[in-house]
Design a protein around this motif. Structure first.
Motif, PDB file in Angstrom:
ATOM      1  N   ALA A  38       0.883  -1.154   0.039  1.00 43.04           N
ATOM      2  CA  ALA A  38      -0.102   0.167   0.024  1.00 43.04           C
ATOM      3  C   ALA A  38       1.028   1.149  -0.130  1.00 43.04           C
ATOM      4  O   ALA A  38       1.809   1.286   0.708  1.00 43.04           O
ATOM      5  CB  ALA A  38      -0.910   0.113   1.043  1.00 43.04           C
ATOM      6  N   ASP A  39       0.539   2.311  -0.885  1.00 47.00           N
ATOM      7  CA  ASP A  39       1.095   3.443  -0.821  1.00 47.00           C
ATOM      8  C   ASP A  39       0.849   4.390   0.642  1.00 47.00           C
ATOM      9  O   ASP A  39       1.598   5.115   0.974  1.00 47.00           O
ATOM     10  CB  ASP A  39       0.974   4.148  -2.030  1.00 47.00           C
ATOM     11  CG  ASP A  39       1.256   3.540  -3.322  1.00 47.00           C
ATOM     12  OD1 ASP A  39       2.218   3.295  -3.141  1.00 47.00           O
ATOM     13  OD2 ASP A  39       0.670   3.753  -4.346  1.00 47.00           O
ATOM     14  N   GLY A  58     -18.113  -6.543  21.742  1.00 47.56           N
ATOM     15  CA  GLY A  58     -17.717  -6.867  20.335  1.00 47.56           C
ATOM     16  C   GLY A  58     -16.598  -5.944  19.887  1.00 47.56           C
ATOM     17  O   GLY A  58     -16.576  -4.832  20.718  1.00 47.56           O
ATOM     18  N   GLU A  59     -15.763  -6.287  18.855  1.00 50.97           N
ATOM     19  CA  GLU A  59     -15.003  -5.209  18.423  1.00 50.97           C
ATOM     20  C   GLU A  59     -14.636  -5.546  16.843  1.00 50.97           C
ATOM     21  O   GLU A  59     -15.005  -6.767  16.159  1.00 50.97           O
ATOM     22  CB  GLU A  59     -13.444  -5.544  19.169  1.00 50.97           C
ATOM     23  CG  GLU A  59     -13.060  -6.935  19.147  1.00 50.97           C
ATOM     24  CD  GLU A  59     -11.849  -7.152  20.096  1.00 50.97           C
ATOM     25  OE1 GLU A  59     -11.388  -6.158  20.755  1.00 50.97           O
ATOM     26  OE2 GLU A  59     -11.331  -8.416  20.184  1.00 50.97           O
ATOM     27  N   GLU A  60     -14.355  -4.446  16.135  1.00 52.96           N
ATOM     28  CA  GLU A  60     -14.098  -4.738  14.789  1.00 52.96           C
ATOM     29  C   GLU A  60     -12.896  -3.509  14.500  1.00 52.96           C
ATOM     30  O   GLU A  60     -12.694  -2.711  15.020  1.00 52.96           O
ATOM     31  CB  GLU A  60     -15.262  -3.981  14.079  1.00 52.96           C
ATOM     32  CG  GLU A  60     -16.520  -4.861  13.883  1.00 52.96           C
ATOM     33  CD  GLU A  60     -17.582  -4.426  13.015  1.00 52.96           C
ATOM     34  OE1 GLU A  60     -17.803  -4.913  11.844  1.00 52.96           O
ATOM     35  OE2 GLU A  60     -18.321  -3.521  13.474  1.00 52.96           O
ATOM     36  N   ILE A  61     -12.331  -4.144  13.340  1.00 55.27           N
ATOM     37  CA  ILE A  61     -11.103  -3.230  13.040  1.00 55.27           C
ATOM     38  C   ILE A  61     -11.253  -3.022  11.381  1.00 55.27           C
ATOM     39  O   ILE A  61     -11.678  -3.861  10.380  1.00 55.27           O
ATOM     40  CB  ILE A  61      -9.634  -3.459  13.318  1.00 55.27           C
ATOM     41  CG1 ILE A  61      -8.814  -2.622  13.006  1.00 55.27           C
ATOM     42  CG2 ILE A  61      -9.513  -4.980  12.414  1.00 55.27           C
ATOM     43  CD1 ILE A  61      -7.527  -3.107  13.833  1.00 55.27           C
ATOM     44  N   GLY A  62     -11.258  -1.761  10.842  1.00 55.51           N
ATOM     45  CA  GLY A  62     -11.519  -1.351   9.605  1.00 55.51           C
ATOM     46  C   GLY A  62      -9.831  -1.076   8.877  1.00 55.51           C
ATOM     47  O   GLY A  62      -9.430  -0.194   9.695  1.00 55.51           O
ATOM     48  N   LEU A  63      -9.872  -1.385   7.896  1.00 58.88           N
ATOM     49  CA  LEU A  63      -8.674  -0.920   7.062  1.00 58.88           C
ATOM     50  C   LEU A  63      -8.753  -0.253   5.621  1.00 58.88           C
ATOM     51  O   LEU A  63      -9.643  -0.740   4.927  1.00 58.88           O
ATOM     52  CB  LEU A  63      -7.752  -2.177   6.617  1.00 58.88           C
ATOM     53  CG  LEU A  63      -6.366  -1.817   5.911  1.00 58.88           C
ATOM     54  CD1 LEU A  63      -5.497  -0.858   6.751  1.00 58.88           C
ATOM     55  CD2 LEU A  63      -5.812  -3.262   5.400  1.00 58.88           C
ATOM     56  N   ARG A  64      -8.229   1.100   5.452  1.00 58.47           N
ATOM     57  CA  ARG A  64      -8.240   1.635   4.286  1.00 58.47           C
ATOM     58  C   ARG A  64      -7.023   1.665   3.525  1.00 58.47           C
ATOM     59  O   ARG A  64      -6.103   2.193   4.275  1.00 58.47           O
ATOM     60  CB  ARG A  64      -9.008   3.056   4.552  1.00 58.47           C
ATOM     61  CG  ARG A  64      -9.158   4.014   3.250  1.00 58.47           C
ATOM     62  CD  ARG A  64      -9.942   5.070   3.303  1.00 58.47           C
ATOM     63  NE  ARG A  64      -9.430   6.056   4.160  1.00 58.47           N
ATOM     64  CZ  ARG A  64      -9.349   7.385   3.995  1.00 58.47           C
ATOM     65  NH1 ARG A  64     -10.268   7.864   3.222  1.00 58.47           N
ATOM     66  NH2 ARG A  64      -8.965   8.133   4.997  1.00 58.47           N
ATOM     67  N   VAL A  65      -6.748   1.318   2.553  1.00 58.60           N
ATOM     68  CA  VAL A  65      -5.655   1.433   1.662  1.00 58.60           C
ATOM     69  C   VAL A  65      -5.639   2.281   0.327  1.00 58.60           C
ATOM     70  O   VAL A  65      -6.810   2.245  -0.118  1.00 58.60           O
ATOM     71  CB  VAL A  65      -5.130  -0.017   1.342  1.00 58.60           C
ATOM     72  CG1 VAL A  65      -4.946  -0.932   2.593  1.00 58.60           C
ATOM     73  CG2 VAL A  65      -5.967  -0.861   0.254  1.00 58.60           C
ATOM     74  N   PHE A  66      -4.596   2.836   0.080  1.00 60.21           N
ATOM     75  CA  PHE A  66      -4.463   3.749  -1.387  1.00 60.21           C
ATOM     76  C   PHE A  66      -3.291   3.062  -2.061  1.00 60.21           C
ATOM     77  O   PHE A  66      -2.204   2.858  -1.671  1.00 60.21           O
ATOM     78  CB  PHE A  66      -4.098   4.926  -0.823  1.00 60.21           C
ATOM     79  CG  PHE A  66      -4.930   5.722   0.169  1.00 60.21           C
ATOM     80  CD1 PHE A  66      -6.048   6.298  -0.678  1.00 60.21           C
ATOM     81  CD2 PHE A  66      -5.174   5.731   1.478  1.00 60.21           C
ATOM     82  CE1 PHE A  66      -7.002   6.965   0.103  1.00 60.21           C
ATOM     83  CE2 PHE A  66      -6.219   6.508   2.157  1.00 60.21           C
ATOM     84  CZ  PHE A  66      -7.159   6.904   1.644  1.00 60.21           C
ATOM     85  N   VAL A 109      -5.480  -7.455   4.876  1.00 59.31           N
ATOM     86  CA  VAL A 109      -4.815  -6.587   4.204  1.00 59.31           C
ATOM     87  C   VAL A 109      -4.872  -7.118   2.503  1.00 59.31           C
ATOM     88  O   VAL A 109      -4.688  -6.423   1.606  1.00 59.31           O
ATOM     89  CB  VAL A 109      -3.233  -6.618   4.578  1.00 59.31           C
ATOM     90  CG1 VAL A 109      -2.457  -5.962   3.601  1.00 59.31           C
ATOM     91  CG2 VAL A 109      -3.037  -5.974   6.041  1.00 59.31           C
ATOM     92  N   GLU A 110      -4.585  -8.289   2.304  1.00 62.87           N
ATOM     93  CA  GLU A 110      -4.452  -8.849   0.957  1.00 62.87           C
ATOM     94  C   GLU A 110      -5.755  -8.624   0.135  1.00 62.87           C
ATOM     95  O   GLU A 110      -5.683  -8.173  -1.154  1.00 62.87           O
ATOM     96  CB  GLU A 110      -4.307 -10.606   0.913  1.00 62.87           C
ATOM     97  CG  GLU A 110      -3.059 -10.709   1.359  1.00 62.87           C
ATOM     98  CD  GLU A 110      -2.971 -12.533   1.462  1.00 62.87           C
ATOM     99  OE1 GLU A 110      -3.871 -13.012   1.276  1.00 62.87           O
ATOM    100  OE2 GLU A 110      -1.878 -12.965   2.088  1.00 62.87           O
ATOM    101  N   ARG A 111      -6.964  -8.663   0.855  1.00 63.82           N
ATOM    102  CA  ARG A 111      -8.127  -8.462  -0.075  1.00 63.82           C
ATOM    103  C   ARG A 111      -8.284  -7.016  -0.232  1.00 63.82           C
ATOM    104  O   ARG A 111      -8.627  -6.727  -1.109  1.00 63.82           O
ATOM    105  CB  ARG A 111      -9.341  -9.056   0.896  1.00 63.82           C
ATOM    106  CG  ARG A 111      -9.413 -10.417   0.873  1.00 63.82           C
ATOM    107  CD  ARG A 111     -10.693 -11.097   1.752  1.00 63.82           C
ATOM    108  NE  ARG A 111     -10.500 -12.619   1.636  1.00 63.82           N
ATOM    109  CZ  ARG A 111     -11.466 -13.285   2.574  1.00 63.82           C
ATOM    110  NH1 ARG A 111     -12.322 -12.536   3.407  1.00 63.82           N
ATOM    111  NH2 ARG A 111     -11.485 -14.577   2.603  1.00 63.82           N
ATOM    112  N   ALA A 112      -7.856  -6.040   0.910  1.00 67.10           N
ATOM    113  CA  ALA A 112      -8.083  -4.791   0.483  1.00 67.10           C
ATOM    114  C   ALA A 112      -7.128  -4.185  -0.524  1.00 67.10           C
ATOM    115  O   ALA A 112      -7.443  -3.305  -1.446  1.00 67.10           O
ATOM    116  CB  ALA A 112      -7.642  -3.964   1.930  1.00 67.10           C
ATOM    117  N   LEU A 113      -5.755  -4.779  -0.836  1.00 67.37           N
ATOM    118  CA  LEU A 113      -5.172  -4.368  -1.890  1.00 67.37           C
ATOM    119  C   LEU A 113      -5.750  -5.116  -3.268  1.00 67.37           C
ATOM    120  O   LEU A 113      -5.821  -4.148  -4.142  1.00 67.37           O
ATOM    121  CB  LEU A 113      -3.756  -5.043  -1.558  1.00 67.37           C
ATOM    122  CG  LEU A 113      -2.841  -4.430  -0.379  1.00 67.37           C
ATOM    123  CD1 LEU A 113      -1.580  -5.185  -0.075  1.00 67.37           C
ATOM    124  CD2 LEU A 113      -2.410  -2.822  -0.863  1.00 67.37           C
ATOM    125  N   ALA A 114      -6.257  -6.069  -3.130  1.00 64.83           N
ATOM    126  CA  ALA A 114      -6.804  -6.776  -4.521  1.00 64.83           C
ATOM    127  C   ALA A 114      -8.119  -5.927  -4.778  1.00 64.83           C
ATOM    128  O   ALA A 114      -8.228  -5.456  -5.821  1.00 64.83           O
ATOM    129  CB  ALA A 114      -7.470  -8.064  -4.041  1.00 64.83           C
TER     130      ALA A 114
END
Length: 448
Positions: free
Chosen positions: A23-24, A53-61, A83-88
């Motif tokens: 990710a950049d 409950g707990e959640e984590i969110g990832l935003r990639v550029f 991470v792999e899915r976000a980048l894809a």
């Protein structure tokens, strides 16, 4: 649910993993919550619940492409897959010239303000049950109440953490408590219902349950046997519990995202007079124990108290980074977000400053009008400002509050309403968005 430090570290480590895998830029948000509640009806326990409950969110550029993905599985293997899915996903997303992290030079630095948002308690369900029963018992004791929709009490604790790849990491913890009651008054065919509730960060600040129950009952009893009205143009007073909806429409109209899309009826109103002279709207993120208080926004930018409207003049949009870039302005520290999706603009503790006249003085000047205590439906056009909603409340005749009215419609245009409204002096801070009674001198009122 993680501690604030562990939540911050978890978000930062996910961002670091995304960067290592290509990710950049990236940011991550962790949200954890523990909540419990009790509901009662007619003196008997109806429901007890507790959840965590707990959640984590990832935003990639990746270049000008980005994607967001979230997971409730925080294991090492799950986050690697995340991470792999976000980048894809990002590789397949369209380019967005305005998306990106907040400007690095504007990031929040230093220590968060002590806003006293956490009282450190975890109440026993028995304590919540006692509070719920007290509220309902108080309501049912009022003459004229014939049934109950129930009462409830709840408590929660939450953690919010955010980390970015350009150097920000922060977290906060807050508690919350609420108490409510809803009852029915009148006999078959003429029954009316109403409610009351209160919420606070500290249980010590929560209104006594007996007061909540009695207020719900008084409201319901007062609504029995509504009368018909004659349609016409007349003054309308918005009770504080519904006056806040006008602030909600205002927030939607000054959202930089709406302005950038050209879908706001205040599109060209910046630095012009939108409200009547003397009207002021404040946004205060630093209110101690405030329901929307914060030291940094959802992008890691610092926040500050703002006078969004001063003497009737609109001073600023609410802008997160993406819409700010689109408009060619700086973000204003109003980004809000969850674990899914990009940040959007939103206020902190927002309120109309109190006016000079008291509510009774306003009512005394009304020959024929309506005091609105409930709004129904969503007939508001954010593009044109056209306003038409179902309502209920009380008739005002010759300066006095008279019988209840129901199934009426009130209509106007928000530009006209804003330009003429007058706040009363009865402001009380009870929510994240607060308002005193508001007087609109002219609205069209008709039977629904």
């Amino acid at each position: 649910m993680l501690s604030t430090a562990a939540a911050r570290d978890k978000a930062a480590s996910l961002v670091e993993l995304a960067r290592r895998q290509g990710a950049d830029a990236a940011d991550a948000v962790y949200v954890g919550e523990r909540s419990q509640g009790v509901s009662v009806r007619l003196g008997a326990l109806e429901d007890v619940h507790r959840s965590e409950g707990e959640e984590i969110g990832l935003r990639v550029f990746v270049g000008q492409r980005n994607a967001t993905i979230a997971s409730s599985d925080l294991s090492k293997e799950a986050l690697s897959t995340l991470v792999e899915r976000a980048l894809a996903m990002a590789s397949e997303a369209p380019e967005d010239a305005f998306a990106g992290l907040a400007p690095e030079e504007m990031l929040f630095r230093g220590d968060p303000a002590d806003l006293d948002l956490d009282d450190g308690r975890d109440p026993d369900p028995a304590e919540l049950k006692t509070r719920a029963l007290a509220a309902e018992d108080s309501a049912r004791a009022v003459e004229g109440v014939t049934n109950s929709n129930g009462a409830g009490a709840s408590a929660s604790a939450s953690i919010f953490a955010i980390a970015t790849s350009h150097g920000f990491a922060g977290s906060t913890r807050a508690t919350g408590y609420s108490n409510s009651a809803s009852v029915v008054a009148g006999a078959a065919g003429v029954m009316q219902r109403d409610y009351a509730w209160h919420s606070a960060r500290h249980v010590a600040d929560l209104e006594e349950p007996e007061q909540i129950g009695e207020r719900a009952a008084r409201r319901a009893v007062a609504r029995v046997n509504p009368v018909a009205i004659k349609a016409g143009v007349m003054p309308v007073l918005f009770d504080p519990r519904v006056a806040t909806t006008l602030l909600g429409h205002f927030v939607g109209a000054i959202s930089a995202a709406a302005v950038a899309r050209q879908t706001s009826f205040l599109q060209d109103a910046l630095l012009t007079r939108v409200f009547a002279p003397g009207v002021t709207i404040h946004d205060d993120p630093f209110r101690e124990r405030g329901l929307r208080s914060r030291s940094f926004d959802g992008e890691g930018l610092p926040v500050q108290p703002m006078e969004l409207v001063g003497d009737g003049v609109l001073n600023s949009w609410l802008a997160e980074s993406a819409s700010a870039r689109q408009l060619g302005i700086s973000p204003t520290g109003h980004a809000v977000r969850g674990v899914s999706g990009a940040p959007g603009p939103g206020p902190s503790n927002l309120y109309f400053a109190p006016g000079k006249r008291c509510r009774d003085e306003m009512i005394a000047d009304v020959k024929q009008g309506i005091l609105v205590t409930e709004l129904i439906g969503h007939g508001v056009n954010g593009v044109t400002g056209d306003y038409s909603r179902g309502a209920a409340g009380f008739l005002i005749s010759n300066g006095e509050i008279g019988p209840p009215v129901a199934e009426i419609t009130i209509a106007s245009n928000l530009r006209q309403m804003f330009a003429s409204l007058e706040p009363a002096d009865d402001l009380h801070f009870r929510r994240g968005i607060d308002s005193p009674t508001l007087l609109i001198p002219e609205m069209t009122v008709a039977s629904a």
